[in-house]
Design an enzyme around this catalytic site. Structure first.
Site, PDB file in Angstrom:
ATOM      1  N   TYR A 156       0.840  -1.202   0.000  1.00  0.00           N
ATOM      2  CA  TYR A 156       0.000   0.000   0.000  1.00  0.00           C
ATOM      3  C   TYR A 156       0.878   1.256   0.000  1.00  0.00           C
ATOM      4  CZ  TYR A 156      -3.707   3.248   1.465  1.00  0.00           C
ATOM      5  OH  TYR A 156      -4.597   4.290   1.534  1.00  0.00           O
ATOM      6  N   LYS A 160       1.211   4.108  -3.003  1.00  0.00           N
ATOM      7  CA  LYS A 160       0.826   5.512  -2.827  1.00  0.00           C
ATOM      8  C   LYS A 160       1.994   6.469  -3.105  1.00  0.00           C
ATOM      9  CE  LYS A 160      -3.501   4.676  -1.852  1.00  0.00           C
ATOM     10  NZ  LYS A 160      -4.562   5.025  -2.796  1.00  0.00           N
TER      11      LYS A 160
HETATM   12  N1  NAD Z   1      -9.850   6.158   4.549  1.00  0.00           N
HETATM   13  C1  NAD Z   1      -8.623   6.604   4.739  1.00  0.00           C
HETATM   14  O1  NAD Z   1      -8.208   6.875   5.875  1.00  0.00           O
HETATM   15  C2  NAD Z   1      -7.702   6.814   3.560  1.00  0.00           C
HETATM   16  C3  NAD Z   1      -6.485   7.447   3.810  1.00  0.00           C
HETATM   17  C4  NAD Z   1      -5.623   7.676   2.750  1.00  0.00           C
HETATM   18  C5  NAD Z   1      -5.970   7.272   1.478  1.00  0.00           C
HETATM   19  N2  NAD Z   1      -7.153   6.650   1.269  1.00  0.00           N
HETATM   20  C6  NAD Z   1      -7.449   6.251  -0.098  1.00  0.00           C
HETATM   21  O2  NAD Z   1      -8.704   6.764  -0.475  1.00  0.00           O
HETATM   22  C7  NAD Z   1      -9.264   5.940  -1.498  1.00  0.00           C
HETATM   23  C8  NAD Z   1     -10.689   5.602  -1.123  1.00  0.00           C
HETATM   24  O3  NAD Z   1     -10.667   4.851   0.077  1.00  0.00           O
HETATM   25  P1  NAD Z   1     -11.864   4.842   1.134  1.00  0.00           P
HETATM   26  O4  NAD Z   1     -11.278   5.086   2.456  1.00  0.00           O
HETATM   27  O5  NAD Z   1     -12.979   5.656   0.649  1.00  0.00           O
HETATM   28  O6  NAD Z   1     -12.214   3.283   1.093  1.00  0.00           O
HETATM   29  P2  NAD Z   1     -13.551   2.487   0.759  1.00  0.00           P
HETATM   30  O7  NAD Z   1     -13.197   1.054   0.898  1.00  0.00           O
HETATM   31  O8  NAD Z   1     -14.680   3.052   1.533  1.00  0.00           O
HETATM   32  O9  NAD Z   1     -13.813   2.836  -0.781  1.00  0.00           O
HETATM   33  C9  NAD Z   1     -13.049   2.293  -1.820  1.00  0.00           C
HETATM   34  C10 NAD Z   1     -13.942   2.064  -3.012  1.00  0.00           C
HETATM   35  O10 NAD Z   1     -13.137   1.575  -4.086  1.00  0.00           O
HETATM   36  C11 NAD Z   1     -13.820   0.502  -4.709  1.00  0.00           C
HETATM   37  N3  NAD Z   1     -12.881  -0.394  -5.378  1.00  0.00           N
HETATM   38  C12 NAD Z   1     -12.036  -1.291  -4.810  1.00  0.00           C
HETATM   39  N4  NAD Z   1     -11.369  -1.952  -5.755  1.00  0.00           N
HETATM   40  C13 NAD Z   1     -11.781  -1.468  -6.953  1.00  0.00           C
HETATM   41  C14 NAD Z   1     -11.458  -1.761  -8.299  1.00  0.00           C
HETATM   42  N5  NAD Z   1     -10.566  -2.701  -8.621  1.00  0.00           N
HETATM   43  N6  NAD Z   1     -12.055  -1.043  -9.273  1.00  0.00           N
HETATM   44  C15 NAD Z   1     -12.981  -0.091  -8.966  1.00  0.00           C
HETATM   45  N7  NAD Z   1     -13.356   0.207  -7.715  1.00  0.00           N
HETATM   46  C16 NAD Z   1     -12.746  -0.483  -6.714  1.00  0.00           C
HETATM   47  C17 NAD Z   1     -14.568  -0.183  -3.584  1.00  0.00           C
HETATM   48  O11 NAD Z   1     -15.639  -0.984  -4.058  1.00  0.00           O
HETATM   49  C18 NAD Z   1     -15.024   1.005  -2.760  1.00  0.00           C
HETATM   50  O12 NAD Z   1     -16.286   1.478  -3.181  1.00  0.00           O
HETATM   51  C19 NAD Z   1      -8.338   4.738  -1.630  1.00  0.00           C
HETATM   52  O13 NAD Z   1      -7.470   4.925  -2.730  1.00  0.00           O
HETATM   53  C20 NAD Z   1      -7.553   4.770  -0.344  1.00  0.00           C
HETATM   54  O14 NAD Z   1      -6.299   4.153  -0.454  1.00  0.00           O
HETATM   55  C21 NAD Z   1      -8.032   6.406   2.286  1.00  0.00           C
END
Ligand code: NAD
Length: 252
Positions: A156, A160
């Site tokens: 991960y 990133k």
């Molecule tokens: N939540 C956090 O604290 C956080 C922090 C830093 C970065 N992020 C990043 O933010 C982004 C969104 O994460 P989130 O926290 O909303 O998580 P989440 O799990 O709520 O949402 C992720 C979404 O991506 C979809 N997804 C997964 N694999 C996929 C694929 N192969 N093709 C299309 N869609 C796919 C899932 O179905 C889901 O709807 C991610 O890239 C994550 O790494 C999140």
């Protein structure tokens, strides 16, 4: 008058969490939104939320790690709304938590395929369409794990950092072609992803909050507002930036 009135925005991973927040924020600011996700129920629910609030949106099923899906998604955007102005390449997975030596090869490949190759595939298909339309703006979702190291998440973290680097490369390539490319680096945001991590490793929760100088988890809308601003004309001189939206996490 909205910040992005009449524009067409594509959001991947828009069936949940941060992507859903951005899709809703784009719609609230006047954009027509293509909601893309691998999970149909979540994506359709996001579209319903937007339409119930008077906005315009359409769902397309897309696995961002598959070129055919991504190509079809960009085509769907143009077929549905006639053009593509903005993209938030946001779909991502955390993968299991395990130290570098114990990490399984299949898990490593899967995280990289979705988080890194997926973002590249999105840009690969979005950019020609934006060039054809006279310009655009892209925001890739990286993470604070793309600005510092995170123990137990080697793939991960690598994905990133790579998204942040690739964002800068693309920003330079298209700086004179009317396409701005930035990334957003969320801190700890209250979504299903963080819930899954905390469920698997309960001792993580207190550390994540305590590790955030503001002492709270962020909400999806905190990220959404930054993404919409980065896409809008208000950010017209901003490109190649990896923007932390993290309650101070990486300032420590
Ligand atoms: N939540 C956090 O604290 C956080 C922090 C830093 C970065 N992020 C990043 O933010 C982004 C969104 O994460 P989130 O926290 O909303 O998580 P989440 O799990 O709520 O949402 C992720 C979404 O991506 C979809 N997804 C997964 N694999 C996929 C694929 N192969 N093709 C299309 N869609 C796919 C899932 O179905 C889901 O709807 C991610 O890239 C994550 O790494 C999140």
């Amino acid at each position: 008058m909205g910040l992005v009135d009449g524009k067409v925005a594509l959001v991947t991973g828009a069936g949940s969490g941060i992507g859903r927040g951005t899709a809703i924020a784009f719609a609230q600011e006047g954009a027509k939104v293509i909601v893309a996700d691998i999970v149909v129920d979540g994506g359709e629910e996001t579209v319903k939320m937007i339409k119930d609030a008077g906005g315009e949106a359409a769902f397309v099923k897309c696995d961002v790690s598959k070129a055919t899906d991504v190509g079809a998604t960009v085509k769907f955007a143009v077929d549905t709304y006639g053009r593509l102005d903005y993209a938030h390449n946001n779909a991502g997975i955390e993968g299991p938590m395990s130290s570098t030596a114990d990490y399984a090869e299949a898990d490593f490949d899967k995280v990289i395929a979705i988080n890194l190759k997926g973002v590249w595939l999105c840009m690969k298909y979005e950019i020609p369409q934006m060039l054809a339309g006279g310009g655009g703006a892209i925001v890739n979702t990286a993470s604070i794990a793309g600005l510092v190291g995170f123990q137990g998440l080697p793939a991960y973290t690598a994905s990133k950092w790579a998204v942040n680097g690739m964002t800068k490369a693309a920003a330079l390539e298209y700086a004179q072609a009317g396409i701005r490319v930035n990334s957003v680096c969320p801190g700890v945001i209250q979504t299903a992803m963080v819930e899954r991590l905390v469920e698997a490793t309960p001792e993580l929760e207190a550390g994540l909050v305590a590790g955030t100088p503001m002492g709270i988890m962020g909400q999806p809308d905190n990220i959404a507002q930054a993404v919409v601003w980065l896409c809008s004309d208000r950010a017209s001189f901003v490109t190649g930036h990896n923007m932390a939206v993290d309650g101070g996490f990486v300032s420590q």
